[in-house]
Design an enzyme around this catalytic site. Structure first.
Site, mmCIF file in Angstrom:
data_model
loop_
_atom_site.group_PDB
_atom_site.id
_atom_site.type_symbol
_atom_site.label_atom_id
_atom_site.label_comp_id
_atom_site.label_asym_id
_atom_site.label_seq_id
_atom_site.Cartn_x
_atom_site.Cartn_y
_atom_site.Cartn_z
ATOM 1 N N GLU A 313 -11.139 4.813 5.712
ATOM 2 C CA GLU A 313 -10.357 6.037 5.518
ATOM 3 C C GLU A 313 -11.180 7.123 4.836
ATOM 4 O O GLU A 313 -10.723 7.781 3.903
ATOM 5 C CB GLU A 313 -9.083 5.724 4.713
ATOM 6 N N ASP A 387 -1.173 -2.985 7.712
ATOM 7 C CA ASP A 387 -1.086 -2.297 6.426
ATOM 8 C C ASP A 387 0.253 -2.497 5.724
ATOM 9 O O ASP A 387 1.104 -1.609 5.787
ATOM 10 C CB ASP A 387 -1.344 -0.797 6.632
ATOM 11 N N GLU A 415 5.346 1.095 -0.641
ATOM 12 C CA GLU A 415 4.929 2.225 0.191
ATOM 13 C C GLU A 415 5.706 2.287 1.505
ATOM 14 O O GLU A 415 6.151 3.348 1.920
ATOM 15 C CB GLU A 415 3.424 2.123 0.479
HETATM 16 C C1 BDP Z 1 -2.689 2.541 2.789
HETATM 17 C C2 BDP Z 1 -2.228 3.683 1.961
HETATM 18 C C3 BDP Z 1 -3.346 4.486 1.384
HETATM 19 C C4 BDP Z 1 -4.338 3.560 0.720
HETATM 20 C C5 BDP Z 1 -4.809 2.538 1.722
HETATM 21 C C6 BDP Z 1 -5.703 1.473 1.104
HETATM 22 O O1 BDP Z 1 -1.419 4.520 2.765
HETATM 23 O O2 BDP Z 1 -2.787 5.384 0.469
HETATM 24 O O3 BDP Z 1 -5.411 4.252 0.207
HETATM 25 O O4 BDP Z 1 -3.722 1.844 2.229
HETATM 26 O O5 BDP Z 1 -5.216 0.372 0.908
HETATM 27 O O6 BDP Z 1 -1.627 1.659 2.832
HETATM 28 O O7 BDP Z 1 -6.868 1.719 0.862
#
Ligand code: BDP
Length: 720
Positions: A313, A387, A415
């Site tokens: 990301e 996720d 989340e």
């Molecule tokens: C996702 C989230 C994000 C996190 C990412 C992570 O949306 O905010 O940074 O995972 O785990 O679930 O790195």
């Protein structure tokens, strides 16, 4: 003057009748560590006669913390001062310590019993010494005594018999961490309980008393580490100014056996010291991390290590320099090794530029690296391959990297599960993953055995939970969010405990020992995860939440990078719905061992709760219930909403059995949860109906708004 005297007197009287702690006692601040006098008078009498005095020798910070907790617990629960003494002279004496700290314990010759309990384990034993009835809380190390004390207090809080105890306990997993996704400006990524607990601007000069309560809560459930900062890391945390603040926190946590960990931004050498590279094989970079690590240990001798999110990301990482995850992790591991520190390297990696199914990417990148990591590296893997969804199959990496210790990452913060508004008890979700059989070394190769190291004989083992804690008075935003923090800790210590037993303890400690309340609320808690799946993502649907905040429904989300859209995951069309991950589709199924892969591959054998995760299924496909897939989808969404209404009724049925303040807090949240569940149901069914072209069976209450209404709601909604 008269007025003043009156004011003082009335204030005095007020506080005598309502002691200060009572005034705000039921706002949830005390979590499960509520030590009010036991109200069952028969039991109180029993406990009082069983506990007269405490002998607690030793002066280490950990033993002093344990002693303070025991005293505080006993004084509160028994409603009288329990005497501390140094001589054994009465029946009903509690003796706590290690063979080193306590002369009485050394004489008990507990060697045999203690030898398998390791550094953190403890025993609690009812015995007679010099004709006096005693309860011994003993351990090899001070920290075990603290854990034993918390266990003993729990027995009282949950009204257990304490006269004939013979308990031994030790953690099944070595590193049991909370991961705080807390930013230095005190916002919390995916946090729904206020601001970060860490008052960076006030530290190190002002050390909030809350840190100690936080440490107590963690220690009481066996958590022994906290990563303080967001995985999307800020390099500033590694500067001297911040390290001094970190040290102040670490000092508070240390007596509670809690080590501090930091997230390491891979590009920190460039950002902090203007190096022109962060290449892990560059000698300057290697030296930078060595020096930085040394500096950290100077400030924080009890430092635990680094948690790293790299090349995921948009985060920097070794791949920016053509190096592997192993190269990056090993470079940090070498810097930490002299101090006994560890690296937790996250496997949550995926790239929009890679056309492959996102669910496959972590496996594809990490499996080939098995055997390439240093001994002090753990690979931290999310429970599922996408996720933190309300339901996912277990991550295919579990069992697939026998030479590498894999650490579990659960998300405690909700989340994708209604933030701190929805009541969702997560222990069943955690357990479902831990109890999954990977078949990696044949039947019985449970995920839990991968994590606790027994499957492949790993010594270093770990489990992490992304924290749901903030500075809200009740810590978690939702009172029942506390149960998820509690459950995570308890499972990290012993993953064999059932969700029901954990809930039982939590309810008793948090609310009351009233049987009607316990059975009613426990049955509700145990059902909540499945209920949420039903009104959000039934039958294996996933990642169809609103864009960005992930709070409400957003099955229509289609713009932007593909693997952040909903249409990428549900793939609804006129023929059917679901992500074909079989051999005719993305073949993600091939990442699982047999016979798991075979089961997922077959439309008939695939568990229906994961059907649309693995298959693109015809709208008219006959489900086990006899309903078509479309009808089943409707059924699930409707039963989800009905079940939230059942939760409301269930909660209303315990009115008057606990304090009004907490009762009303939960009641109000349930009201919003029902509203949200209806939105989820209507939005998803109306949207999927544009593909299925089938009616919502008429026996159901029909959506009273149009699809556009819900689409608009997603855009304007600011999640609470
Ligand atoms: C996702 C989230 C994000 C996190 C990412 C992570 O949306 O905010 O940074 O995972 O785990 O679930 O790195």
């Amino acid at each position: 003057m008269k007025k003043f005297t009156y004011l003082v007197l009335s204030t005095l009287i007020f506080f005598t009748i309502f002691p200060a702690h009572k005034l705000n006692a039921e706002n949830g601040y005390r979590l499960w560590l509520r030590y009010d006098m036991i109200s069952d008078t028969g039991l109180l009498k029993k406990y009082r006669s069983a506990i007269n005095e405490v002998i607690f020798e030793g002066q280490s910070p950990v033993l002093l913390a344990a002693k303070e907790e025991l005293q505080c617990g006993l004084n509160g629960l028994l409603g009288r001062e329990v005497q501390l003494t140094s001589e054994l002279s009465r029946n009903g004496t509690i003796i706590a310590g290690t063979p080193e700290s306590s002369g009485l314990i050394v004489n008990l010759n507990l060697h045999e019993k203690l030898k398998d309990l390791g550094e953190e384990g403890f025993l609690i034993l009812s015995t007679k010494i010099a004709d006096k009835t005693c309860t011994v809380i003993a351990a090899n190390k001070d920290i075990g005594v603290l854990y034993g004390v918390f266990h003993f207090i729990r027995l009282l809080q949950t009204h257990k018999d304490i006269l004939d105890l013979s308990i031994t306990s030790k953690p099944m997993i070595k590193y049991r961490l909370l991961n705080h996704w807390d930013n230095l400006n005190r916002t919390v990524e995916r946090g729904y309980a206020g601001l970060s607990l860490w008052e960076w601007d006030r530290l190190p000069d002002t050390v909030s008393s809350r840190y100690k309560d936080y440490a107590r809560a963690n220690a009481s459930i066996g958590i022994n580490g906290v990563a303080l900062t967001n995985v999307n890391a800020n390099a500033l945390i590694l500067t001297k100014e911040y390290l001094m603040k970190v040290a102040a926190l670490a000092d508070v946590f240390r007596p509670y056996g809690i080590k501090v960990y930091l997230t390491a931004r891979f590009s920190a050498p460039i950002e902090l010291n203007k190096l022109n590279t962060a290449d892990p094989l560059d000698q300057q970079v290697v030296m930078w991390w060595k020096n930085k690590t040394e500096e950290i240990y100077d400030y924080v001798p009890y430092f635990g290590g680094f948690l790293v999110k790299a090349n995921s990301e948009g985060q920097p990482g070794p791949q920016d320099y053509g190096r592997s995850h192993a190269d990056g992790a090993n470079m940090l591991a070498d810097a930490l090794a002299p101090y006994g520190g560890i690296v937790m390297w996250r496997a949550f990696v995926y790239d929009n530029n890679i056309p492959d199914d996102r669910a496959k990417q972590a496996y594809n990148e990490f499996k080939p690296l098995d055997g390439n990591f240093r001994k002090n590296v753990l690979t931290q893997v999310k429970n599922g391959p996408v996720d933190f969804q309300p339901r996912e199959p277990f991550h295919p990496l579990f069992g697939a990297m026998p030479l590498t210790p894999l650490m579990m990452e659960f998300q405690i913060t909700q989340e994708y599960l209604g933030h701190s508004t929805h009541l969702v008890y997560l222990a069943p979700l955690f357990k479902e993953c831990l109890d999954s059989d990977t078949y990696a070394r044949g039947a019985g190769s449970y995920v839990a055995k991968v994590i606790d190291g027994t499957l492949d004989k790993h010594q270093i083992t770990g489990i992490a939970g992304v924290s749901n804690i903030g500075n809200d008075t009740n810590w978690c935003g939702h009172l029942f969010g506390q149960a998820n923090w509690f459950a995570f800790g308890r499972l990290g210590w012993d993953h064999r405990i059932t969700s029901g037993d954990i809930a039982d303890d939590w309810i008793r400690m948090t609310f009351t020992n009233n049987n009607h309340f316990i059975t009613t609320v426990k049955s509700m808690m145990l059902a909540t995860r499945e209920i949420t799946v039903s009104y959000m993502t039934p039958l294996g649907l996933h990642h169809i939440m609103a864009r960005g905040h992930h709070y409400g429904p957003g099955p229509w989300v289609s713009r932007g990078r593909a693997d952040w859209t909903s249409v990428y995951y549900h793939r609804a069309d006129s023929a059917g719905i679901g992500f074909d991950r079989t051999s005719t589709g993305s073949n993600a199924i091939s990442q699982y061992f047999q016979p798991v892969a075979e089961k997922f591959e077959s439309l008939e054998a695939c568990p229906e709760e994961l059907l649309l995760w693995f298959h693109h299924v015809d709208w008219d496909f006959k489900m086990k219930s006899g309903r078509t897939l479309w009808e089943e989808l409707c059924f699930k969404y409707y039963s989800g909403v009905d079940s939230v209404r059942w939760m409301q009724k269930t909660w209303n049925a315990v009115e008057g059995e606990i304090d009004r303040e907490r009762f009303l807090q939960v009641k109000e949240k349930l009201r919003v949860q029902e509203e949200n569940a209806i939105n989820w149901r209507n939005a998803c069914l109306l949207y999927f109906q544009t593909f299925s072209k089938r009616p919502i069976p008429e026996e159901y209450e029909q959506p009273d708004q149009s699809l556009d209404y819900y689409i608009n709601l997603e855009r304007v909604r600011i999640p609470r």
